[in-house]
Design a protein around this motif. Structure first.
Motif, PDB file in Angstrom:
ATOM      1  N   MET A 163      25.745  22.423  54.039  1.00  0.00           N
ATOM      2  CA  MET A 163      26.537  21.821  55.108  1.00  0.00           C
ATOM      3  C   MET A 163      27.717  21.028  54.560  1.00  0.00           C
ATOM      4  N   VAL A 164      27.593  20.522  53.341  1.00  0.00           N
ATOM      5  CA  VAL A 164      28.659  19.691  52.784  1.00  0.00           C
ATOM      6  C   VAL A 164      29.746  20.520  52.121  1.00  0.00           C
ATOM      7  N   GLU A 165      29.481  21.787  51.819  1.00  0.00           N
ATOM      8  CA  GLU A 165      30.478  22.598  51.112  1.00  0.00           C
ATOM      9  C   GLU A 165      31.819  22.669  51.858  1.00  0.00           C
ATOM     10  N   PRO A 166      31.844  22.851  53.192  1.00  0.00           N
ATOM     11  CA  PRO A 166      33.151  22.837  53.879  1.00  0.00           C
ATOM     12  C   PRO A 166      33.890  21.510  53.717  1.00  0.00           C
ATOM     13  N   VAL A 167      33.146  20.428  53.569  1.00  0.00           N
ATOM     14  CA  VAL A 167      33.772  19.122  53.369  1.00  0.00           C
ATOM     15  C   VAL A 167      34.434  19.067  51.994  1.00  0.00           C
ATOM     16  N   HIS A 168      33.707  19.537  50.979  1.00  0.00           N
ATOM     17  CA  HIS A 168      34.296  19.602  49.639  1.00  0.00           C
ATOM     18  C   HIS A 168      35.571  20.440  49.648  1.00  0.00           C
TER      19      HIS A 168
END
Length: 540
Positions: free
Chosen positions: A189-194
């Motif tokens: 879930m955090v990959e798009p944020v990165h």
């Protein structure tokens, strides 16, 4: 009677103003060690970035305005340095005049907040932190003359600081010691944020530790030096319990002041609220630290009710939170998958990638939603969301459902507002409920992105039911392409009794799974499809 409130802002001022509304004649004294008793601390990073243009917009109330409206005796730059519980007095130091005085109390409310974590890194004194208006002024001044900044820490404040320093025209390197930013999110879930942070120009360095801070920048544990003329320490916060400890009040294993369901400390005449106290987790009743403004405000309100003799309790916390990251909405509530695994709890995970509103209406954008469900009871354990729009209201609906005791399958039956510019006839929350219901009733079975390789190693056949164009643009190794619209005619090509199907996001995979089901065959749909698998694999 006299109530003394130590610390203002969210918890303290909520307690003081609510208590005044309930007790018009009570003497209420608020003692705040900083120069500002009521300010928008969640807005501080956005002033540094110029999003909030006027400093005055951050200052919500002043001692004079609080005295005029509520009759409160508010004293800024006054620090409580000791509590005599037997005598029911506090020792107050005037930080400007240098004098000390003693005040008696009938009730005492502690709202000292939390302090930034400042690890013993050589040169840590050169790093700025962000806690109050005074910190904000120092950071804003430093940012004006800076060209390169290092932000240490990838939590909510670190990410917000990184974004706002970019807005201020500063080149930013953000250094996070773990494998991801924003710990409440799971890796996929955090990959798009990165990705969004990097595309916005942030030099994101994961699994890096700062071992020293120098005049020209910082040095990492691998020996690399990162140049900077501004260093911000956003490593986290810890409860400010110094005063409570000196007074002999109970402090818990997590480092916060111990309070009961009425926010009473181990001394029945003293209450604690806000970031300094431990809360009760809604998931299992354990003690947790949740430094959120809405929780602090509610605790302050409830303490005032208790002092006024009203029968109330403070609710357990779910940790519902949201942050904006370069146009993305990033939100979560409840437990994440990492915590569930660590606790050994049986759960189901559901990933979807719906549009925030009807696809035929202009401006629709895709979001990623994740729902975590108790595998035995269907209770909602947590949720996460990332997207450009609409994430906030979906997480709020799910958080409300959790508070109301609704099960995951009940989300399918929620009657939610619909018009094409706001949502879909099948709202993303309803869609999560549909999937949860299918899984709970045994109609379908899913498999998670991190479980797929083990299934393939055990002999499962992976069928990609996307189009040939999608498959050519990126495919899971070993997948056999049979587009869903060809599946009825080509089903005979699949002879395995252990089959995993996948599409882009899971919808066509569900159709394929229902189409290929037969007695004796195990048929699983890759949850969240290729999009979730790719995001998860990228973080590994």
């Amino acid at each position: 009677m006299r109530t003394i409130v130590v610390g203002g802002v969210a918890g303290g001022m909520s307690a003081a103003t609510r208590l005044r509304r309930l007790e018009p004649e009570m003497e209420i004294v608020v003692l705040e060690r900083s120069g500002h008793v009521s300010f928008a601390n969640c807005g501080l990073p956005y002033y540094i970035g110029g999003v909030i243009e006027k400093r005055s917009a951050l200052l919500l109330q002043t001692p004079s305005s609080l005295a005029a409206r509520f009759g409160l005796d508010v004293r800024v730059r006054h620090e409580v340095v000791a509590i005599d519980r037997a005598a029911r007095t506090v020792t107050v130091r005037d930080l400007d005049g240098g004098t000390e005085d003693s005040l008696t109390y009938d009730w005492l409310v502690l709202s000292p907040g939390a302090r930034p974590v400042r690890p013993p890194i050589p040169g840590i004194e050169r790093a700025l932190s962000l806690r109050d208006i005074e910190d904000t002024d120092a950071l804003a001044a430093a940012a004006q003359g800076a060209t390169r900044a290092v932000v240490i820490g990838g939590g909510f404040i670190g990410v917000e600081m990184g974004e706002n320093l970019v807005h201020a025209g500063v080149e930013v390197s953000l250094i996070e010691a773990t494998a991801q930013c924003m710990a409440p999110l799971d890796p996929e879930m955090v990959e798009p944020v990165h990705a969004r942070m990097r595309s916005a120009g942030v030099d994101l360095r994961l699994q890096g530790r700062v071992v020293s801070i120098e005049e020209e920048g910082v040095t990492l544990d691998g020996g690399e030096r990162v140049a900077a003329d501004l260093v911000v320490a956003a490593i986290g916060v810890q409860p400010d319990t110094q005063l409570a400890r000196m007074a002999g009040l109970a402090v818990g294993e997590r480092g916060g002041i111990v309070v009961d369901e009425h926010c009473r400390t181990s001394d029945s005449a003293i209450f604690g609220v806000g970031d300094a106290v431990e809360k009760r987790d809604a998931g299992d009743g354990s003690s947790v630290l949740v430094p959120l403004a809405n929780t602090a405000n509610l605790q302050g309100r409830r303490v005032a009710d208790v002092i006024a003799g009203r029968a109330v309790e403070v609710r357990p916390v779910q940790g519902t939170a949201i942050v904006g990251v370069f146009g993305l909405q990033v939100a979560s509530t409840g437990w994440n998958e990492k915590r569930l695994r660590s606790a050994g709890r049986a759960y189901r995970a559901i990933h979807t990638h719906p549009a925030d509103h009807a696809g035929y209406y202009p401006g629709a954008s895709t979001m990623a939603l994740k729902l975590l469900v108790d595998a035995e009871t269907d209770a909602i354990l947590g949720a996460q969301g990332v997207g450009q729009a609409g994430v906030d209201k979906r997480i709020d609906v799910i958080a409300t459902a959790m508070r109301g005791g609704l099960g995951a399958s009940d989300l399918a039956d929620l009657e939610l507002a619909y018009a094409p510019q706001f949502g879909s006839a099948k709202d993303p929350v309803n869609m999560l409920g549909y999937v949860a219901e299918n899984l709970a009733t045994g109609l379908t079975e899913n498999i998670q992105w991190h479980e797929l390789q083990d299934a393939l190693d055990a002999g499962a056949t992976l069928i990609d039911v996307r189009t040939a164009k999608e498959h050519a643009a990126g495919a899971i190794p070993g997948a056999v392409l049979i587009p869903v619209d060809e599946l009825r005619d080509r089903a005979c090509e699949i002879v395995s009794d252990d089959v995993v199907v996948h599409c882009a996001v899971g919808v066509r995979g569900h159709v394929a799974a229902m189409m290929l089901a037969r007695p004796g065959r195990r048929l699983r749909n890759l949850d969240g499809g290729y999009m979730t698998w790719k995001a998860g694999e990228t973080t590994q």
